[in-house]
Motif scaffolding. Structure first.
Motif, mmCIF file in Angstrom:
data_model
loop_
_atom_site.group_PDB
_atom_site.id
_atom_site.type_symbol
_atom_site.label_atom_id
_atom_site.label_comp_id
_atom_site.label_asym_id
_atom_site.label_seq_id
_atom_site.Cartn_x
_atom_site.Cartn_y
_atom_site.Cartn_z
ATOM 1 N N PHE A 17 -0.992 0.043 2.453
ATOM 2 C CA PHE A 17 -0.143 1.211 2.233
ATOM 3 C C PHE A 17 0.943 0.917 1.210
ATOM 4 C CE2 PHE A 17 -1.975 2.402 6.290
ATOM 5 C CZ PHE A 17 -2.113 3.782 6.173
ATOM 6 N N TRP A 18 1.348 1.996 0.537
ATOM 7 C CA TRP A 18 2.424 1.948 -0.443
ATOM 8 C C TRP A 18 3.418 3.065 -0.137
ATOM 9 C CZ3 TRP A 18 -2.366 0.280 -1.345
ATOM 10 C CH2 TRP A 18 -2.581 -0.809 -2.214
ATOM 11 N N GLN A 19 4.688 2.790 -0.333
ATOM 12 C CA GLN A 19 5.749 3.806 -0.316
ATOM 13 C C GLN A 19 6.999 3.149 -0.894
ATOM 14 O OE1 GLN A 19 7.143 7.496 2.367
ATOM 15 N NE2 GLN A 19 7.088 5.584 3.506
ATOM 16 N N LYS A 20 7.601 3.797 -1.873
ATOM 17 C CA LYS A 20 8.751 3.208 -2.546
ATOM 18 C C LYS A 20 9.662 4.310 -3.056
ATOM 19 C CE LYS A 20 9.859 -0.142 -6.214
ATOM 20 N NZ LYS A 20 9.274 -1.001 -7.288
ATOM 21 N N LYS A 21 10.957 4.092 -2.965
ATOM 22 C CA LYS A 21 11.932 5.088 -3.390
ATOM 23 C C LYS A 21 11.737 5.432 -4.869
ATOM 24 C CE LYS A 21 15.549 3.887 -0.060
ATOM 25 N NZ LYS A 21 16.940 3.378 0.117
ATOM 26 N N LEU A 41 8.857 1.016 3.662
ATOM 27 C CA LEU A 41 8.915 0.884 2.209
ATOM 28 C C LEU A 41 8.183 -0.409 1.865
ATOM 29 C CD1 LEU A 41 12.632 1.835 1.409
ATOM 30 C CD2 LEU A 41 10.602 3.221 0.961
ATOM 31 N N GLY A 42 7.235 -0.343 0.955
ATOM 32 C CA GLY A 42 6.478 -1.530 0.599
ATOM 33 C C GLY A 42 5.368 -1.190 -0.371
ATOM 34 N N ALA A 43 4.667 -2.237 -0.812
ATOM 35 C CA ALA A 43 3.591 -2.059 -1.791
ATOM 36 C C ALA A 43 2.390 -2.895 -1.383
ATOM 37 C CB ALA A 43 4.068 -2.458 -3.180
ATOM 38 N N THR A 57 9.329 6.366 -6.441
ATOM 39 C CA THR A 57 8.088 5.912 -7.057
ATOM 40 C C THR A 57 6.851 6.466 -6.368
ATOM 41 O OG1 THR A 57 9.183 3.835 -7.680
ATOM 42 C CG2 THR A 57 6.769 3.882 -7.788
ATOM 43 N N TRP A 58 6.745 6.284 -5.036
ATOM 44 C CA TRP A 58 5.573 6.729 -4.292
ATOM 45 C C TRP A 58 5.971 7.333 -2.957
ATOM 46 C CZ3 TRP A 58 4.813 1.016 -4.829
ATOM 47 C CH2 TRP A 58 4.186 0.674 -6.036
ATOM 48 N N ILE A 59 5.300 8.371 -2.565
ATOM 49 C CA ILE A 59 5.315 8.815 -1.180
ATOM 50 C C ILE A 59 4.252 7.989 -0.454
ATOM 51 C CG2 ILE A 59 3.619 10.656 -1.538
ATOM 52 C CD1 ILE A 59 5.159 12.359 0.450
ATOM 53 N N VAL A 60 4.274 7.955 0.855
ATOM 54 C CA VAL A 60 3.346 7.113 1.608
ATOM 55 C C VAL A 60 1.887 7.488 1.305
ATOM 56 C CG1 VAL A 60 3.425 8.604 3.679
ATOM 57 C CG2 VAL A 60 2.810 6.170 3.889
ATOM 58 N N HIS A 61 1.076 6.468 1.028
ATOM 59 C CA HIS A 61 -0.332 6.690 0.718
ATOM 60 C C HIS A 61 -1.073 5.354 0.803
ATOM 61 C CE1 HIS A 61 1.215 5.195 -3.130
ATOM 62 N NE2 HIS A 61 -0.033 4.851 -3.437
ATOM 63 N N THR A 62 -2.390 5.405 0.716
ATOM 64 C CA THR A 62 -3.199 4.210 0.612
ATOM 65 C C THR A 62 -3.984 4.266 -0.700
ATOM 66 O OG1 THR A 62 -4.826 2.773 1.723
ATOM 67 C CG2 THR A 62 -5.190 5.153 1.867
ATOM 68 N N VAL A 63 -4.604 3.162 -1.052
ATOM 69 C CA VAL A 63 -5.380 3.069 -2.289
ATOM 70 C C VAL A 63 -6.748 2.507 -1.921
ATOM 71 C CG1 VAL A 63 -5.540 2.022 -4.581
ATOM 72 C CG2 VAL A 63 -3.309 2.717 -3.686
ATOM 73 N N SER A 64 -7.765 3.350 -1.974
ATOM 74 C CA SER A 64 -9.087 2.922 -1.503
ATOM 75 C C SER A 64 -9.776 1.959 -2.459
ATOM 76 C CB SER A 64 -9.987 4.137 -1.250
ATOM 77 O OG SER A 64 -10.141 4.908 -2.426
ATOM 78 N N SER A 65 -9.355 1.921 -3.722
ATOM 79 C CA SER A 65 -9.936 0.960 -4.658
ATOM 80 C C SER A 65 -9.443 -0.457 -4.383
ATOM 81 C CB SER A 65 -9.627 1.362 -6.104
ATOM 82 O OG SER A 65 -8.237 1.528 -6.295
ATOM 83 N N SER A 66 -8.397 -0.578 -3.573
ATOM 84 C CA SER A 66 -7.914 -1.898 -3.154
ATOM 85 C C SER A 66 -8.745 -2.385 -1.969
ATOM 86 C CB SER A 66 -6.436 -1.805 -2.746
ATOM 87 O OG SER A 66 -5.981 -3.020 -2.221
ATOM 88 N N HIS A 67 -8.952 -3.681 -1.871
ATOM 89 C CA HIS A 67 -9.786 -4.194 -0.782
ATOM 90 C C HIS A 67 -9.239 -5.504 -0.212
ATOM 91 C CE1 HIS A 67 -11.414 -6.903 -3.869
ATOM 92 N NE2 HIS A 67 -11.597 -5.828 -4.618
#
Length: 228
Positions: free
Chosen positions: A165-169, A140-142, A171-181
């Motif tokens: 990676f992001w995953q939060k109760k 769990l994290g952002a 709020t989000w299932i596990v995923h990444t954000v490619s616009s982040s660098h």
């Protein structure tokens, strides 16, 4: 995934994981009957050939059209959010928490793929890691930088490097954000604003195979190397 034929284990005892099918010489992608830790059977789609020496089982798959369903948008892997768990399919499918747990016990690796029925595995728009380095099930994290074995997003690729990676109760299932660098992996060139990849889709990038069209699909798998 139209066949409903189960490839039953030929030994004395039924298998407790997809890995045992590979050990017994089954190498055809199919729906197999496997048994959980309590001895209850359930059908699971197994990939025993796309990556030689590794057996994979499907834990989730959904189409872009179904991306806003909670199981694929904001229910983390720790949540019990099954979708058609007794009927493996590509468009709307997620195993229950207990079944995921029973598979994780036998798994060393995880991967995410895009439109597997169309492209198979050519390592484009593909993500793979191991549970030892990054346990996606418990995470769990952002925006935390986590190490993966291989990643490709829209042709930007790398091996053995850290990806956000992001995953939060709720709020989000596990995923990444490619616009982040802010981690080692850089895929912001060609990204749309706040482009989520491999799940929890917000803004759509048609250059990413998982979100090219409404019929495009996303898969998550658990897997392990076959013993020699």
């Amino acid at each position: 995934m139209h066949s409903r034929l189960f490839c039953l284990f030929q030994g004395r005892f039924p298998p407790t994981s997809y890995v045992e099918y590979g050990q017994q010489g089954f190498y055809k992608d199919s729906i197999h009957k496997i048994y959980d830790n309590d001895g209850n059977s359930f059908p699971a789609y197994c990939d025993l050939k796309s990556e030689p020496g590794i057996a994979w089982t499907l834990v989730m798959s959904w189409s872009r059209e179904n991306r806003l369903i909670s199981a694929f948008q904001n229910a983390p892997l720790q949540a019990n959010a099954p979708e058609n768990e007794n009927s493996p399919n590509w468009d709307r499918y997620r195993l229950s928490l207990e079944r995921m747990k029973s598979l994780q016990v036998h798994s060393t690796h995880w991967r995410a793929t895009c439109s597997y029925p169309t492209y198979g595995i050519d390592f484009r728009d593909y993500l793979r890691g191991n549970f030892k380095d990054f346990n996606i099930f418990d995470f769990l994290g952002a925006g935390e930088c986590k190490r993966v074995e291989y990643v490709d997003i829209r042709g930007h690729s790398g091996t053995n490097l850290k990806v956000p990676f992001w995953q939060k109760k709720n709020t989000w299932i596990v995923h990444t954000v490619s616009s982040s660098h802010h981690c080692e992996f850089k895929a912001s060139v060609g990204a749309v604003n706040k482009e989520h990849n491999f799940a929890s889709y917000r803004n759509i990038n048609q250059k990413f195979r998982c979100t090219q069209a409404d019929h495009s699909t996303t898969q998550w798998w658990f897997g392990a190397h076959l013993k020699k």
